[in-house]
Design an enzyme around this catalytic site. Structure first.
Site, mmCIF file in Angstrom:
data_model
loop_
_atom_site.group_PDB
_atom_site.id
_atom_site.type_symbol
_atom_site.label_atom_id
_atom_site.label_comp_id
_atom_site.label_asym_id
_atom_site.label_seq_id
_atom_site.Cartn_x
_atom_site.Cartn_y
_atom_site.Cartn_z
ATOM 1 N N ALA B 70 61.670 78.792 86.731
ATOM 2 C CA ALA B 70 60.977 77.699 87.412
ATOM 3 C C ALA B 70 59.604 78.211 87.817
ATOM 4 O O ALA B 70 59.479 79.035 88.721
ATOM 5 C CB ALA B 70 61.765 77.264 88.649
ATOM 6 N N GLU B 71 58.569 77.713 87.157
ATOM 7 C CA GLU B 71 57.226 78.250 87.372
ATOM 8 C C GLU B 71 56.662 77.905 88.738
ATOM 9 O O GLU B 71 55.971 78.718 89.359
ATOM 10 C CB GLU B 71 56.278 77.756 86.272
ATOM 11 C CG GLU B 71 56.514 78.405 84.912
ATOM 12 C CD GLU B 71 57.714 77.852 84.164
ATOM 13 O OE1 GLU B 71 58.280 76.829 84.617
ATOM 14 O OE2 GLU B 71 58.103 78.441 83.140
ATOM 15 N N PHE B 97 53.155 76.805 79.730
ATOM 16 C CA PHE B 97 54.179 76.670 80.763
ATOM 17 C C PHE B 97 53.637 76.917 82.165
ATOM 18 O O PHE B 97 54.395 77.058 83.127
ATOM 19 C CB PHE B 97 55.366 77.597 80.460
ATOM 20 C CG PHE B 97 55.922 77.363 79.080
ATOM 21 C CD1 PHE B 97 56.063 76.067 78.591
ATOM 22 C CD2 PHE B 97 56.263 78.411 78.251
ATOM 23 C CE1 PHE B 97 56.546 75.826 77.301
ATOM 24 C CE2 PHE B 97 56.741 78.182 76.963
ATOM 25 C CZ PHE B 97 56.884 76.891 76.494
ATOM 26 N N HIS B 140 52.371 77.046 72.959
ATOM 27 C CA HIS B 140 52.334 78.504 72.890
ATOM 28 C C HIS B 140 50.987 79.020 72.392
ATOM 29 O O HIS B 140 50.859 80.190 72.068
ATOM 30 C CB HIS B 140 53.435 79.018 71.951
ATOM 31 C CG HIS B 140 54.829 78.819 72.459
ATOM 32 N ND1 HIS B 140 55.392 77.584 72.589
ATOM 33 C CD2 HIS B 140 55.778 79.702 72.876
ATOM 34 C CE1 HIS B 140 56.641 77.709 73.041
ATOM 35 N NE2 HIS B 140 56.894 78.977 73.232
HETATM 36 C C1 LIG Z 1 58.683 75.280 81.533
HETATM 37 C C2 LIG Z 1 59.039 76.347 80.554
HETATM 38 N N1 LIG Z 1 59.046 77.626 80.963
HETATM 39 C C3 LIG Z 1 59.333 78.622 80.096
HETATM 40 C C4 LIG Z 1 59.648 78.361 78.800
HETATM 41 C C5 LIG Z 1 59.949 79.506 77.814
HETATM 42 N N2 LIG Z 1 61.368 79.464 77.419
HETATM 43 C C6 LIG Z 1 61.761 78.856 76.297
HETATM 44 S S1 LIG Z 1 63.434 78.805 76.162
HETATM 45 C C7 LIG Z 1 63.643 79.664 77.613
HETATM 46 C C8 LIG Z 1 65.032 79.909 78.110
HETATM 47 C C9 LIG Z 1 65.789 78.625 78.219
HETATM 48 O O1 LIG Z 1 67.081 78.839 78.714
HETATM 49 P P1 LIG Z 1 68.120 77.636 78.811
HETATM 50 O O2 LIG Z 1 67.525 76.497 79.540
HETATM 51 O O3 LIG Z 1 69.366 78.200 79.353
HETATM 52 O O4 LIG Z 1 68.308 77.147 77.319
HETATM 53 P P2 LIG Z 1 68.872 78.000 76.085
HETATM 54 O O5 LIG Z 1 67.708 78.735 75.499
HETATM 55 O O6 LIG Z 1 69.917 78.898 76.601
HETATM 56 O O7 LIG Z 1 69.390 76.972 75.136
HETATM 57 C C10 LIG Z 1 62.415 79.986 78.169
HETATM 58 C C11 LIG Z 1 62.219 80.738 79.408
HETATM 59 C C12 LIG Z 1 59.630 77.002 78.418
HETATM 60 N N3 LIG Z 1 59.919 76.627 77.161
HETATM 61 N N4 LIG Z 1 59.342 76.028 79.307
#
Ligand SMILES: Cc1ncc(C[n+]2csc(CCOP(=O)(O)OP(=O)(O)O)c2C)c(N)n1
Ligand SMILES: Cc1ncc(C[n+]2csc(CCOP(=O)(O)OP(=O)(O)O)c2C)c(N)n1
Ligand SMILES: [Mg+2]
Ligand SMILES: [Mg+2]
Lengths: 381, 335, 381, 335
Positions: B70-71, B97, B140
């Site tokens: 959570a940013e 992000f 990105h």
């Molecule tokens: C707001 C935001 N912050 C950071 C990211 C970078 N990011 C992409 S996937 C991820 C992890 C996501 O975890 P989860 O919600 O559990 O989904 P999963 O990858 O396990 O399916 C991160 C930190 C992003 N896409 N969006």
């Protein structure tokens, strides 16, 4: 802190229909869902299995394509097939689905051509398919900013309520929304606000959380020290925790939740306990943050093996499984072939959809780029 | 601790930008135990670009925090930690992000020193890998610097070389003011010399990186490399370009730029960000004001187009390259 | 939908010690808090009463000053005195308090000079007091962007944990954080994220929600259709709903929650049911959105009358109440006098604290403005 | 329906800006039942500035929503409603409260048409009362336009008169693209003529509001009033100022400005926002590019200072007034 699968796996409140080996062994919480499971014809059970196997083959193919440099990135759905098949098969034709970015299984079940997901991950588009085209089954496009799509889903659900497209008492017509998000995304403020709005406007909506235990390298225990399913209760949403590696349980809880929601009973939350068996994406190296013990624990709970066990116990023929494997291989192969055929993009296209109506600055830059590129052509000529 | 860590060495080393940053962060943490790193995946994984690799192992989980995802939470709690006397360094995983944290950055972090009438300071650094050239999916590849440079109360910097990465991150951490620290992600891998014995320039100084007489090229981050390529190409055509690396985007050290433009009479600003209401607009307007009578041509800007950053396969057409810089150089000379 | 005070007022899970007329009539939920109430010496009970009366007089004075054009705005604390006095008196000297913007009672109790709040609302400062000055009792300044301060509080609590300033087992030394926010603010994503971080880092923190039933013109039922206290449970935080117009109950639940939090048991949430008896701010006209019936309902539950009833039943002399009234009048009068004495600001001051270290552009503009203004002086000379 | 509602009248009426807006919103809602209003306190209360007064009573609670208190939620659900075929008009209560919605605006709303490759459009209007001169507390006096004009995919407009308010809000609602609609709150009360029979100008046109020959003054929103005051004062000193009201901040209709500057040779841009990386930087840079050989002096910018908006008692010193515009006019003329 590593993920503690054991604690979750023995959660008494978990809805589970099949044991890890596929034996029908409903948990106490599963009782009310059994009629839904029992009503499934064999053909449907076979479809569930076929979906899972097919999309896993596709997913593996896509991973390979990325390794071969054909894709910018691939986020595998490997391991999450049951949660995705169960929930997607539980939707009705009129429902709207808002995926996050790993719901390849969900999307393809609803009719999205896998090549459209490939195009996205190849860097040919930020979207990929047309949610307004009936062939895509009201499946909205991926959202990469975690949690954002939950608000879009709540807004869409508000629209359904305002338009009387839901809550009339006719499940064949009443619409509902399902939105997918992850355990990591659950920490985002937008997810909270989406629940606030959903509850406030009594949207016909299911919040479908795939808790695959990891957000890249961060275990779910960092996001919450109590089961994430409890969040939903805080908004007055009935909330269910389901074994997300059990396709039958995933189907049944989602089916009921969607039907309750569409009947006017308001939003619901589901936490599907599952596991990301592969890497976060092809850029990731899970050995940096998790143990092979943990991976083995979950490998023993593979959703496909479980359903296969169930079908075998029900007497499915070996030939069925062979057929499915062959179909899946062909499906994946087709994707590979079509990926190799994908063309390039015309630079001009980046200007086309920035706005719906013409925009003078964009038109000027579009013209500039065209002239500029033409000047090279001339140079060469 | 890895044996090639720069902070323990005395002599000049050749390091990739990402390892130079890592060494700079390590030095900052070693110098001041109130320095904390926080962000998504920065601990056990060492960050998706491995910038913080090894730092959690070295300094422990209380100094390098794998936070919840959570940013706004990351920046908001960093503010609280600053109130408690810490110097948090937050990592935002990718440029796209940072926006969920925008309120905490703009309405809180940037304004809190002022709101407290100087009774508290907010030495928070926000590291953001930014920019294109890595062929990645949406969110990105963006260059959000203008949002921050327009916000009073923030300082904004962007190193373009490993040596600057090493020193500027330490200076940013030492700053009593909030610093947005923009890391040009396409520069993470190329190596360069790092001299841990002495900082070359203050944090907020710009730097002439190539001398020339006909046109002044200005930019920051990964664009500096493009400007240098353009300058080299121009030279082969007999055009002499001076190149200035902004380094600090807010405040801007205008003296070397204005000096240069007074000599060359022409300037081209290069940036990956969309051009409308951008940092390039600011530099163009201010340089014009300060060097009006020296300008033979208007300051020309070469920018990303004013459309959303396109799908990766088009980044080459979207991002200004040396040819597009040269096109502007030619136009400037044609005045 | 208007606020439905009756439903809440009869909530069986509410912690209440005093009936509306001041009779000691603890609810079932109040049992565990009674020892804390009983331990309060008479002098402390009188202090509670004095606090409430004094700050109400100040609040009324400030409202008048605004009407006279002395202030830009005044957000009255009228009606919320018990929740604020109870919770603020429950803090210990070493605790840190993060108010929102209506916590005039909390701030003054902790030592903030009311004139500093006046200066803020007069447009002389965005801050007002120095949280690092011991005389202000670790009271942080107001935050106007709703919910933002909850994250600052969580971060501060993380600092306490990291520094070992809490959880040692010594309540006289262990520190805790309390953060105030409203029913409207509870919908903000930041509040959610603050709870996620607090739970994840096990901060010694109390989330103190004053549910005064309204967010300007929007009733709490728009923010949530179930009691807001349930939100906290979703993060694993023990959560208590208290009658926020009962100063004794408010004191006791906050005291215990803070002491549990400081002992290392992690964050807690409190929802204090109260009522904004006045307008949202002096710019607001509540007759546009709420009924006089509702206002009357709450007028009968005035927190000051309730405590006065209790003290009277305990045998306090009439002279005590007269003394308190006189003190309060003098206090408010002093604020009026000092408000009239407030000076103006030097324009130069707007440049002074934009940054902690000199900033060339700011210095240049500061110089420009000084020269510019001097040019007018010269013109006049 | 109130008897003075402008949409039912045929002739020209004199209305305060806020009532003209109200009438424009009413007309938009009457014309298209997919138009929804959403925001905090806009229904029963009619908004803190009473811009939406009476509309909930007239159109019902399903068309005018008092939402939960969450800006990201408001914009995010408006996006979902747009997907469902609605045309939501969101109100952000004050300028300083738009930032919690910044991610939904910047990374979602602005990019969704592009992400959908034009298969969906996002006709969402975000109304934001902005600017100073009302003596209010922090976050209630800011001018955030640069954050939006820098974001591709958004359109940004700001009316400065009741007639423009009446028409531009209708055109914004009719736009298939997202529009940030900035309402200069210090202009809510003054009255002006509204002609409901015909729109004067397209949404994205700028307008010369005063003819002059010596210096071109450009600005938007409440600044237009200040520029006109300055022009009147200048006239008494024998200086003839042309004044251009930008009206549309993105895209900018540069033709009338460049035309004017070609004639006057001098330009001053006025804005309440901090000057660094601002809309004024953009206009200065572009006008310089387009009218380089006509300029006798650099384009000068008069802006809020690059510090957080100060406490209300200092807004007079912070915000550019006619004297500060004149000071720049004199400087421009001195070149
Ligand atoms: C707001 C935001 N912050 C950071 C990211 C970078 N990011 C992409 S996937 C991820 C992890 C996501 O975890 P989860 O919600 O559990 O989904 P999963 O990858 O396990 O399916 C991160 C930190 C992003 N896409 N969006
Ligand atoms: C982020 C944000 N949005 C909107 C506002 C404008 N605003 C100020 S107070 C208020 C209502 C707050 O309600 P609540 O949180 O219940 O606190 P109360 O006023 O009742 O004390 C609103 C909408 C704000 N200050 N911050
Ligand atoms: Mg996950
Ligand atoms: Mg309230």
């Amino acid at each position: 802190m590593p993920a503690t699968p054991d604690a979750d796996a023995h959660d008494p409140a978990l809805v589970r229909v099949l044991a890890a080996d596929g034996t029908l062994a409903p948990s106490a919480e599963a009782e009310r869902y059994l009629p839904l499971v029992e009503a499934l014809p064999d053909s449907e059970l076979e479809t569930f299995y076929r979906d899972m196997v097919t999309v896993r083959a596709f997913d593996r193919q896509a991973t390979n394509l990325q390794r071969q440099g054909q894709l910018a990135l691939w986020p595998p759905s490997f391991g999450q097939e049951a949660a995705q098949v169960g929930s997607a098969r539980a939707t009705r034709a009129q429902d709207h689905l808002f995926p996050s970015y790993r719901e390849h299984v969900v999307c393809t079940i609803r009719g999205v051509d896998p090549i459209d997901i490939i195009r996205l991950m190849r860097g040919l588009t930020h979207g990929g398919w047309d949610p307004t085209d009936p062939k895509n089954g009201n499946t909205h496009i991926y959202t990469l900013v975690l949690g954002s799509q939950t608000l879009h889903a709540s807004g869409y659900g508000m629209g359904m309520v305002f338009d009387g497209r839901t809550g009339t008492g006719d499940p064949e017509r009443d619409e509902a929304v399902i939105v997918y998000y992850g355990d990591g995304a659950s920490s985002q403020g937008d997810v909270h606000e989406a629940m606030v709005f959903a509850a406030s406007y009594n949207t016909p909506q299911v919040f479908f959380l795939q808790n695959n235990h990891w957000a890249i390298s961060v275990p779910v225990s960092t996001q919450s020290r109590v089961p994430l399913v409890r969040r939903g209760e805080g908004y007055g949403m009935p909330s269910i925790r389901v074994d997300g590696n059990d396709v039958l349980a995933s189907y049944a809880v989602t089916r009921l939740a969607l039907d309750e929601a569409r009947s006017g009973e308001g939003p619901r939350a589901i936490e599907a306990l599952t596991y990301r068996m592969g890497a976060h994406t092809t850029s990731d190296d899970p050995t940096k943050y998790r143990t092979s013990d943990e991976e083995r624990f979950w490998a023993q709970r593979d959703p496909i093996a479980r359903m296969r066990g169930f079908l075998e116990q029900k007497g499915a023929a070996a030939s069925f499984f062979d057929e499915v494997d062959a179909e899946a291989a062909a499906y994946a192969d087709d994707v590979r072939v079509r990926t190799n055929e994908l063309g390039s993009l015309d630079p001009d296209s980046m200007f086309t959809h920035a706005y719906s109506e013409p925009h003078p600055l964009v038109e000027q830059q579009r013209q500039w780029l065209a002239d500029y590129e033409a000047s090279f052509e001339e140079g060469r000529a | 601790m890895s044996i090639d860590s720069a902070d323990t060495a005395t002599g000049v080393q050749t390091l990739p930008f990402s390892k130079a940053l890592n060494a700079g962060l390590r030095a900052a943490m070693a110098n001041d135990d109130r320095v904390l790193l926080m962000g998504e995946d920065i601990g056990r994984l060492g960050g998706v670009f491995r910038v913080t690799e090894g730092l959690q192992a070295e300094f422990g989980e209380r100094r390098v925090l794998d936070t919840p995802l959570a940013e706004s939470g990351i920046v908001g709690t960093a503010i609280g930690l600053a109130m408690a006397g810490y110097r948090p360094v937050c990592e935002i995983q990718f440029d796209g992000f940072v926006f969920p944290a925008f309120d905490q950055i703009t309405s809180q972090l940037a304004k809190l020193t002022n709101r407290h009438e100087g009774r508290m300071s907010f030495p928070v650094v926000i590291r953001i890998p930014y920019g294109g050239h890595i062929g990645a999916v949406e969110h990105h590849q963006e260059s959000p610097e203008a949002y921050f440079t327009h916000t009073p109360g923030l300082r904004v910097v962007s190193p373009s070389t490993p040596n600057d990465a090493y020193w500027m991150i330490q200076d940013a951490v030492a700053s009593p003011d909030p610093v947005i620290f923009l890391e040009p992600k396409s520069r993470y891998w190329p190596k360069g010399e790092v001299d841990p014995s002495a900082r070359a320039l203050p944090l907020h100084a710009s730097r002439v990186v190539r001398r020339g007489t006909d046109v002044t090229l200005v930019g920051h981050g990964a664009m500096v490399t493009v400007l240098l390529q353009a300058a080299a190409l121009a030279e082969s055509e007999g055009i002499s370009c001076e190149v200035v690396d902004l380094r600090s985007l807010s405040p801007i050290d205008y003296a070397p730029i204005v000096d240069s433009v007074r000599r060359t009479g022409r300037m081209v600003y290069g940036q990956e960000a969309p051009g409308f209401t951008s940092l390039g607009s600011e530099v163009a307007a201010t340089v014009t004001e300060q060097a009006f009578f020296s300008l033979e041509a208007p300051v020309l800007r070469v920018s990303g187009f004013d459309v959303p950053f396109p799908a990766a396969k088009l980044e080459g057409a979207y991002l200004p390259d040396a040819d597009r810089i040269l096109e502007a150089v030619d136009r400037a000379l044609a005045y």
